[in-house]
Design an enzyme around this catalytic site. Structure first.
Site, PDB file in Angstrom:
ATOM      1  N   GLU A   5       0.695  -1.077  -0.151  1.00  0.00           N
ATOM      2  CA  GLU A   5      -0.009   0.015   0.015  1.00  0.00           C
ATOM      3  C   GLU A   5       0.910   1.337  -0.185  1.00  0.00           C
ATOM      4  O   GLU A   5       1.873   1.204   0.722  1.00  0.00           O
ATOM      5  CB  GLU A   5      -0.871   0.073   1.019  1.00  0.00           C
TER       6      GLU A   5
ATOM      7  N   LYS B   4      -9.885   2.382  -2.014  1.00  0.00           N
ATOM      8  CA  LYS B   4     -10.347   1.741  -0.884  1.00  0.00           C
ATOM      9  C   LYS B   4     -11.701   2.269   0.006  1.00  0.00           C
ATOM     10  O   LYS B   4     -11.920   3.513  -0.143  1.00  0.00           O
ATOM     11  CB  LYS B   4      -9.337   2.314   0.060  1.00  0.00           C
TER      12      LYS B   4
ATOM     13  N   CYS C 244      -5.581  -2.813   2.603  1.00  0.00           N
ATOM     14  CA  CYS C 244      -5.314  -2.800   4.081  1.00  0.00           C
ATOM     15  C   CYS C 244      -6.577  -2.745   4.983  1.00  0.00           C
ATOM     16  O   CYS C 244      -7.105  -3.911   5.274  1.00  0.00           O
ATOM     17  CB  CYS C 244      -4.709  -1.176   4.107  1.00  0.00           C
TER      18      CYS C 244
END
Length: 297
Positions: free
Chosen positions: A40, A113, A157
């Site tokens: 990331e 995300k 994540c």
């Protein structure tokens, strides 16, 4: 299919970080990898430890400079590359975005995300707008990206803690789940607490593999990154891993060094596992409507 996950230690030198990432991608491709994933926000230090408006200068458009460079590398090596970028979608609108570059160098798709944390040292809500639940095209935000190596269930994540995200990708036909990651320890936590956190992080992602009958690929960063304000920092815990559809380890990195993880994934393995553990068949979709509620009173 041979896949690779790059575990890397970053510096404040953006050009050097990218050069090192590209070196590792080349090394993975030379070893037979057809799909290579970076961690990331691999271009920079993890800047979300503090809130600073000047950091928005790091953001870039997609397509943009990084996708151009990595796309050319994907074309040169004839591989698929998954990269993670700080995207400037518009003035004042920024995302934590993962992109997929196809073998021909073109942008196969992107994922913004969806779950954005806001914890001490991880002030991501200051920087990132959550991805769209539904794109302007009507496509769900949790939609696999079609590539020459399969349909990639790409998440990022904090998404890795949410079984709903993994399930929706699986229900949309993902062939594997991928998690570019930047996670580590607060230095004030004692060793026992740090061990519990790491074990929880690994367990929840292996559980996504088991619950969906899919391989999972995780790339985390490693090394210590001091906070920009000089108050503490994060020790990124590495431990990138690749596991199979029953959560079995296929490759696992250590916690304190850069590493290229490699594993061979067999789609027939997922087919076999789903036949003996048919979770999708036995889901009670008629009884799950309350999952769309924030809380059941």
């Amino acid at each position: 299919m041979r896949v690779a996950a790059i575990q890397q230690q970053n510096s404040a030198d953006l050009a050097r970080n990218l050069d090192r990432s590209m070196e590792k991608i080349r090394e993975a491709a030379a070893a037979g990898a057809e799909l290579v994933m970076l961690q990331e926000l691999h271009r920079s230090l993890y800047f979300c430890q503090t809130e600073d408006t000047s950091v928005f200068d790091l953001a870039e458009p997609v397509p943009g400079p990084s996708t151009d460079v990595l796309g050319a590398l994907a074309r040169e090596l004839n591989i698929v590359i998954v990269a993670s970028l700080f995207e400037k979608r518009a003035t004042g609108l920024y995302h934590n975005t993962a992109v997929v570059l196809e073998r021909d160098g073109n942008l196969a798709g992107l994922y913004r995300k969806m779950h954005i944390p806001d914890d001490p040292g991880f002030y991501e809500k200051f920087y990132f707008t959550p991805g769209d639940a539904t794109f302007n095209t009507g496509q769900s935000g949790f939609t696999p990206i079609r590539t020459s190596v399969g349909k990639l269930g790409l998440l990022v994540c904090w998404d890795q803690w949410y079984p709903e995200a993994a399930r929706l990708m699986a229900l949309a036909g993902a062939d594997l789940l991928l998690y570019p990651t930047a996670i580590g320890w607060d230095q004030s936590d004692d060793p026992e607490e740090q061990a519990r956190q790491l074990d929880a992080w690994i367990t929840v992602q292996r559980a996504h593999a088991v619950a969906n009958g899919l391989p999972v690929v995780v790339a985390n960063r490693t090394g210590f990154e001091p906070a920009p304000d000089g108050d503490g920092g994060i020790q990124f815990w590495g431990n990138s891993f690749i596991c199979g559809p029953q959560g079995e380890y296929l490759a696992r990195a250590g916690d304190d060094q850069e590493q290229i993880l490699m594993a061979d994934l067999d789609p027939d393995r997922s087919e076999s596992v789903r036949r003996i553990w048919p979770y999708l068949r036995d889901r009670r979709i008629d009884a799950y409507e309350d999952l769309t509620k924030r809380f059941r009173d």
